[in-house]
Design an enzyme around this catalytic site. Structure first.
Site: not given
Ligand SMILES: Cc1ncc(COP(=O)(O)O)c(C=O)c1O
Length: 407
Positions: A124, A201, A204, A227, A365
């Protein structure tokens, strides 16, 4: 026994909504944000109605109650991901801020010109851009684990990259586009053998299956409450206590200090050292309620349910003409990104919306990943504990309508 998603749906007021005067909502966009159960809404409402006060600084009853609720939520979150101590749980705004905190604080202190950071092609943007900013500032080198045609990380290349002695590796536990669940335990172990630390990260993963940060031996692990059935505006940075202790503060201000003089300050102990200013109190309490809610259902049951939904969706989507799924492999959760012939993903999403079905269209993203597959965008359907097999039937019916419309 599997999950009774009809029974679970009852906990989520928004899932009773109708779209476009009378069409029942089918929500298939939980990867972007999950819906909130009544229990989470009630917990936040209860705080505002009966306990609202600023934390840590007051001695009156409300301040003590609010502080207790805020810190109790931290303990629940620590237990949820099996952290050793709640000192290792830092409240941030989201996954993105958690990664920025590590890049800013740990990265600026520990990395020097020429140091290598290993990321992957499936990240992401929030696990790319903070490192790009740091790399351009300090002349660091970024390298990437490639993604194979079937959506897996190329671990042979990863092992080769590790021979170059990176300082840190940072990668996602589960891809928000492909649904791939990466073998993070082995990947962290190999990183440690190469002398690197590892940031995972978990945006998910934490919402969808049980995560044990001690068993994984992750150095940093980051995720967002919104999430996992919790509120927006709050995220978590887990870090090993020794690492967090050695890092300079990120933001300066109230609460993150022990002592302030006109020209200097002494930082507070963990976890407060990284929590400057009045935090998201109601949101922390809501996150604690989300943890309680998910545990009351059972993380293993949730994971199994999503697996079954994904298997069912794969079978059903195979019947839709011109549909191409990206990342077809068996190491996956409930996220499916696809193309439907030459129909633009935004058109697909709009046609589905007309039938009450909420999916996401775009690059999610993850522009570099889409570039790798030679496409600007995909349509993404994602599943959570409240989704049913009927929801997938509706999705398939909606896609057949899209195919009909575009001939
Ligand atoms: C794998 C992953 N990392 C990071 C993020 C970023 O999350 P946030 O927008 O809550 O910071 C997302 C959001 O969709 C994601 O799916």
């Amino acid at each position: 026994m599997g999950l009774d998603s009809k029974f679970i749906k009852n906990d989520f007021p928004i899932l009773k909504r109708e779209i476009r005067s009378g069409i029942p909502l089918v929500y298939l966009d939980s990867t972007a944000t999950a819906q909130k159960p009544q229990q989470v809404i009630d917990a936040m409402d209860n705080y505002y109605q009966f306990h609202n006060a600023n934390i840590h600084r007051g001695v009156h009853t409300l301040a003590e109650e609010a502080t207790g609720m805020y810190e109790n939520a931290r303990k629940k979150i620590a237990d949820f991901i099996h952290a050793k101590s709640e000192k290792e749980i830092i409240y941030t705004r989201n996954t993105t801020e958690s990664i920025n905190l590590v890049a800013y604080s740990w990265g600026r202190k520990n990395l020097k010109e020429g140091d290598l950071i290993i990321l992957t092609e499936m990240e992401h943007h929030s696990n790319l851009v903070p490192w790009q900013i740091l790399a351009s500032e300090k002349n660091l080198i970024l390298d990437f684990i490639p993604v194979t045609e079937d959506g897996l990380l190329d671990l042979v290349v990863y092992k080769e990259l590790l021979q170059k002695k990176p300082a840190i590796v940072a990668f996602t536990h589960m891809s928000n586009v492909l649904g791939t669940i990466n073998p993070v335990k082995e990947m962290i172990d190999w990183a440690h053998q190469a002398g690197a630390i590892a940031l995972i990260d978990g945006a998910q993963s934490v919402p969808h299956f049980s995560v044990n940060v001690q068993d994984l031996n992750a150095d940093f692990y980051v995720f967002s409450a919104h999430k996992m059935c919790g509120p927006t505006g709050i995220g978590i940075l887990y870090g090993k206590e020794k690492l967090l202790d050695s890092m300079p503060p990120f933001l300066g201000g109230g609460d993150m200090i022990k002592k302030v003089q006109l020209r200097s300050f002494k930082p507070n102990d963990l976890p407060h050292k990284f929590e400057a200013g009045t935090p998201a109190i109601a949101e922390a309490i809501g996150t604690g309620a989300a943890v309680d809610y998910l545990l009351s259902i059972g993380m293993d049951k949730i994971a199994l349910h999503e697996h079954e939904l994904a298997d069912y969706a794969f079978k059903k989507l195979a019947l839709v003409e011109n549909l191409k799924i990206f990342g077809k492999n068996n190491h996956r959760g409930g996220v499916i990104s696809f193309e439907l012939g030459i129909i633009h993903p935004h058109d697909v999403a709009q046609i589905l919306d007309h039938q009450g079905i909420a999916v996401r269209a775009g690059h999610h993203c993850a522009m570099p990943l889409h570039e790798k597959f030679g496409i600007p965008a995909t349509t993404r359907a994602s599943f959570y504990l409240y989704n049913s097999f009927e929801d997938i039937d509706q999705l398939v019916a909606g896609l057949l309508v899209a195919n009909d419309m575009f001939g």
